[in-house]
Design an enzyme around this catalytic site. Structure first.
Site, short mmCIF file in Angstrom:
data_model
loop_
_atom_site.label_atom_id
_atom_site.label_comp_id
_atom_site.label_asym_id
_atom_site.label_seq_id
_atom_site.Cartn_x
_atom_site.Cartn_y
_atom_site.Cartn_z
N GLU A 470 0.83 -1.21 0.00
CA GLU A 470 0.00 0.00 0.00
C GLU A 470 0.85 1.25 0.00
O GLU A 470 0.59 2.20 -0.74
CB GLU A 470 -0.93 -0.02 1.21
CG GLU A 470 -1.93 1.15 1.25
CD GLU A 470 -1.33 2.35 1.96
OE1 GLU A 470 -1.78 3.48 1.68
OE2 GLU A 470 -0.38 2.17 2.75
N GLN A 471 1.90 1.26 0.80
CA GLN A 471 2.75 2.44 0.91
C GLN A 471 3.46 2.73 -0.41
O GLN A 471 3.52 3.86 -0.87
CB GLN A 471 3.75 2.25 2.04
CG GLN A 471 3.10 2.16 3.42
CD GLN A 471 4.12 1.87 4.52
OE1 GLN A 471 5.31 1.71 4.23
NE2 GLN A 471 3.64 1.77 5.75
#
Length: 569
Positions: A470-471
Site C-alpha cells: 500500500e505504501q
C-alpha cells in the site's frame, strides 16, 4: 336749560334715525382684508355718479354713529373710518351713510383683519394680486398708501421685501419710487410675494403699515404661428395593403387650421381610401396653447403611397408650419431572428449540458467504442498494464473471501476478457522468489491506473495503513508518477475515519464507485452501470476486433472458487 338741550339732541337723533330708515341700500362686494395690529383706514366707497353729502359711519346695525374722537381706537376722522390699530375682533360689517337735504345712501362694507401666518411676515388672505408682462420694465404699487400722507402731502418711506427677505434696491434690477417698486426687465424669476412696509405717526405714536403683493408675470402678447408637435419629418414602416392612421398634433389657437396633403394636393372629401378627422382640446389656462389634432385615416396602403410623403400643414394669419411622414416598405428585422437564434442556441446548450451530466458516462464510452479507431495512434506511454489492483489480503491458508473472488475472477473476467484491459494483480502476475518491494514498485510504475478495493470489515482496513504494498503503490500514484486512483467499494462503507489520510483524500476529491447487490449471483456484463463507471475511469483501450464480451455464468463462478489460489499477504 340742560334738560332742553338733551331734548333737542334726542329729537335730532330721532329725526336722523327716521331719515336713515328711508335711505337707499347698497353693499360693497369687495371684501378688503388687512393685517391686524396695524393702523388701517377705510374710505366710503362712493361711485362717481353717486351724490355727495355728509358721511356718518356705523358699526353693524347700531343706531349710534362711530365716535369722532381721535383718541378712540375706532373713530371717524373727516369722512374716513380709522382703526388705530385694528384688532382681529374688529372684523365685521360697517355702514357709511351719505346724506344731504334731498338724498340718503347707506353703503354696507365688510372689513376683515387677520394676523400673520406662522413663520411668515403676512397672511395669505391679505394678498393683493398684481400682474406685469415679461421682457419690459414695470411697477408694483403698494395699495392704499395715499391715506397716510403727512402734512407736506408726502407718502411714508417704504421698505420692500421679497418672500419675507429684504430686497436690494440697486437701481439695476429694482428701484423704489414713492409707493411703487420698479422692476427692470421683468422675467419669470421675478415671480413671488412682495411686501411693502412703512411706519405712520398718528397723534405722536408710530404704527406699522404692511401690504403684501403676489407678483404674477404675463407672457408677451406677441402673434404666434401654430407649431406641429408631431410628426417630425420622419419615416414609417408599413405593409402594403394594411390599414393605418397618421396623426398630426398641433399646438396653437382653436382658430388655427391643420390639414393633410399628399403629392401636393389636399385630401378630397370623397376619396374612398383617405379621410380626415379633426379634434381640438382647449387649454383653459392659455387659449393660445390649445391642442389641435388632425387624423388621416388610410383604409388600405397602396403602392403609390410609398412614392410621395404625407405632409401636415398648420397655419393661421401669423404663419404656417409643416411636417411630413414618408411611408416605406418594412425592413427585415434581423434583430428578432438573432434573438430567436440566440434563444434556441441557449436552450440547446442548456439541454445538452443537462443531458451530458446525466448520460456523461454512456456518451464517453460510446465515443471510445465508436470513434477511437478513427483517431490517429498516439505514441506509446511506456506502460505495460492498464491498472494495478490493490486489495485486502485474506489471512489464513486455503481460505477464500468474496473480495478474492472479485479480484482474481470477476475483475479479470470483465475488464480483461470483455473489455480488453490488462491488469496486474499481486499474487497472480508475480513470480515466486521475486523481491516484493521491487515487484510492487516496478509494476505500479508500469500501470496507468491504481484500483483500490475497499471492504466494510474493520479488519480489512488495517492492511491499508501498514503494508509495504500500500505504501509503495500510494507513493508512486500520488507523489512520484501521478497515477489516477480509482476506489471500488464492494460494500457500503459508512465511516472513513479509520482509513489512511491518503484514502480519505482520494475519496473526498474523486469519490468512490460502489458495488450494489451480490456479484456472486448472476452473470456479469460490462454494460451494467457499475462496470460502465469503472470503464469510464479506466484509460482508453483499443480493443482487438476478435475480442468478445463474455458473461460470468454460475457454473464458471463455482469452478473459479475451487480453482482460486490466493497467496498469503
Amino acid at each position: 336749560m340742560k334738560v332742553l338741550l338733551r331734548l333737542i339732541c334726542f329729537i335730532a337723533l330721532l329725526i336722523s334715525s327716521l331719515e336713515a330708515d328711508k335711505c337707499k341700500e347698497r353693499e360693497e362686494k369687495i371684501i378688503l382684508v388687512s393685517s391686524a395690529n396695524e393702523i388701517d383706514v377705510r374710505p366710503c366707497p362712493l361711485n362717481p355718479n353717486e351724490h355727495k353729502g355728509t358721511i356718518t359711519w356705523y358699526k353693524d346695525d347700531s343706531k349710534t354713529p362711530v365716535s369722532t374722537e381721535q383718541a378712540s381706537r375706532i373713530h371717524q376722522h373727516k369722512e374716513k373710518l380709522w382703526f388705530v390699530p385694528a384688532k382681529v375682533e374688529d372684523s365685521g360689517h360697517y355702514y357709511c351713510v351719505v346724506r344731504n337735504s334731498s338724498y340718503c345712501l347707506r353703503i354696507k362694507i365688510s372689513a376683515k383683519f387677520v394676523e400673520n401666518e406662522p413663520n411668515l411676515c403676512y397672511n395669505a388672505q391679505a394678498i393683493f394680486k398684481q400682474k406685469l408682462p415679461v421682457a419690459g420694465d414695470g411697477g408694483l404699487v403698494c395699495p392704499y398708501m395715499e391715506f397716510f400722507k403727512n402734512e407736506n402731502n408726502e407718502l411714508p418711506k417704504l421698505q420692500w421685501y421679497k418672500d419675507c427677505k429684504p430686497l436690494l434696491l440697486d437701481n439695476i434690477h429694482f428701484s423704489g419710487v414713492k409707493d411703487r417698486l420698479i422692476v427692470m426687465n421683468v422675467a419669470e424669476k421675478h415671480r413671488g410675494n412682495y411686501t411693502c412696509h412703512a411706519s405712520y405717526t398718528y397723534l405722536g405714536k408710530q404704527y406699522p403699515i404692511t401690504r403684501v403683493i403676489e407678483f404674477i408675470t404675463l407672457e408677451e402678447n406677441k402673434p404666434t404661428r401654430p407649431v406641429i408637435v408631431s410628426p417630425a419629418n420622419e419615416t414609417m414602416e408599413v405593409d402594403l395593403g394594411s390599414q393605418i392612421q397618421l396623426i398630426c398634433n398641433v399646438t396653437g389657437q382653436l382658430s388655427d387650421i391643420a390639414y393633410w396633403k399628399w403629392n401636393g394636393s389636399v385630401i378630397d372629401e370623397d376619396d374612398p381610401v383617405l379621410g380626415e378627422d379633426y379634434y381640438s382640446v382647449e387649454n383653459p389656462a392659455n387659449k393660445r396653447r390649445s391642442t389641435l389634432i388632425t387624423v388621416l385615416n388610410i383604409s388600405e396602403i397602396e403602392s403609390r403611397f410609398y412614392k410621395h410623403p404625407f405632409t401636415c400643414f398648420a397655419k393661421n394669419t401669423h404663419g404656417i408650419d409643416a411636417a411630413y411622414i414618408q411611408l416605406i416598405y418594412p425592413v427585415t428585422n434581423f434583430q428578432k431572428h438573432m434573438i430567436g437564434i440566440c434563444v434556441t442556441l441557449t436552450v440547446i446548450i442548456v439541454c445538452s449540458v443537462f443531458i451530458y451530466k446525466i448520460f456523461k458516462i454512456d456518451i464517453v464510452l460510446w465515443y471510445r467504442d465508436s470513434c477511437y479507431d478513427f483517431l490517429p495512434i498516439k505514441a506509446s506511454d511506456g506502460k505495460t498494464y492498464d491498472a494495478y489492483i490493490l486489495y485486502p489480503k485474506t489471512v489464513g491458508e486455503g481460505s477464500t473471501s468474496d473480495c478474492d473472488i472479485f479480484v482474481f475472477k470477476v475483475l479479470p473476467e470483465v475488464l480483461e476478457k470483455q473489455c480488453g484491459y490488462k491488469l496486474f494483480i499481486y499474487g497472480r502476475d508475480d513470480y515466486v522468489g521475486e523481491d516484493i518491494v521491487e515487484v510492487i514498485n516496478e509494476n505500479v510504475k508500469k500501470s496507468r491506473r491504481l484500483i483500490i478495493i475497499l471492504v466494510r470489515e474493520t479488519s480489512g482496513f488495517s492492511w491499508l495503513g501498514g503494508s509495504s504494498e500500500e505504501q509503495i503503490a500510494m507513493y508512486n500514484a500520488l507523489v512520484q508518477d501521478g497515477i489516477k486512483v480509482v476506489l471500488l467499494e464492494l460494500e457500503k462503507i459508512q465511516d472513513y475515519e479509520k482509513m489512511p489520510e491518503s484514502i480519505k483524500f482520494i475519496k473526498q476529491k474523486h469519490g468512490a464507485i460502489r458495488w450494489s447487490g451480490d456479484f456472486t449471483q448472476g452473470p456479469q456484463s460490462a454494460k451494467t452501470r457499475f462496470w460502465k463507471n469503472v470503464r469510464y475511469h479506466m484509460p482508453v483501450q483499443r480493443r482487438s476486433p476478435s475480442s468478445k464480451h463474455q458473461l460470468l455464468s454460475p457454473a464458471t463462478k463455482e469452478k473459479l472458487q475451487r480453482e482460486a489460489h490466493v497467496p498469503l499477504g
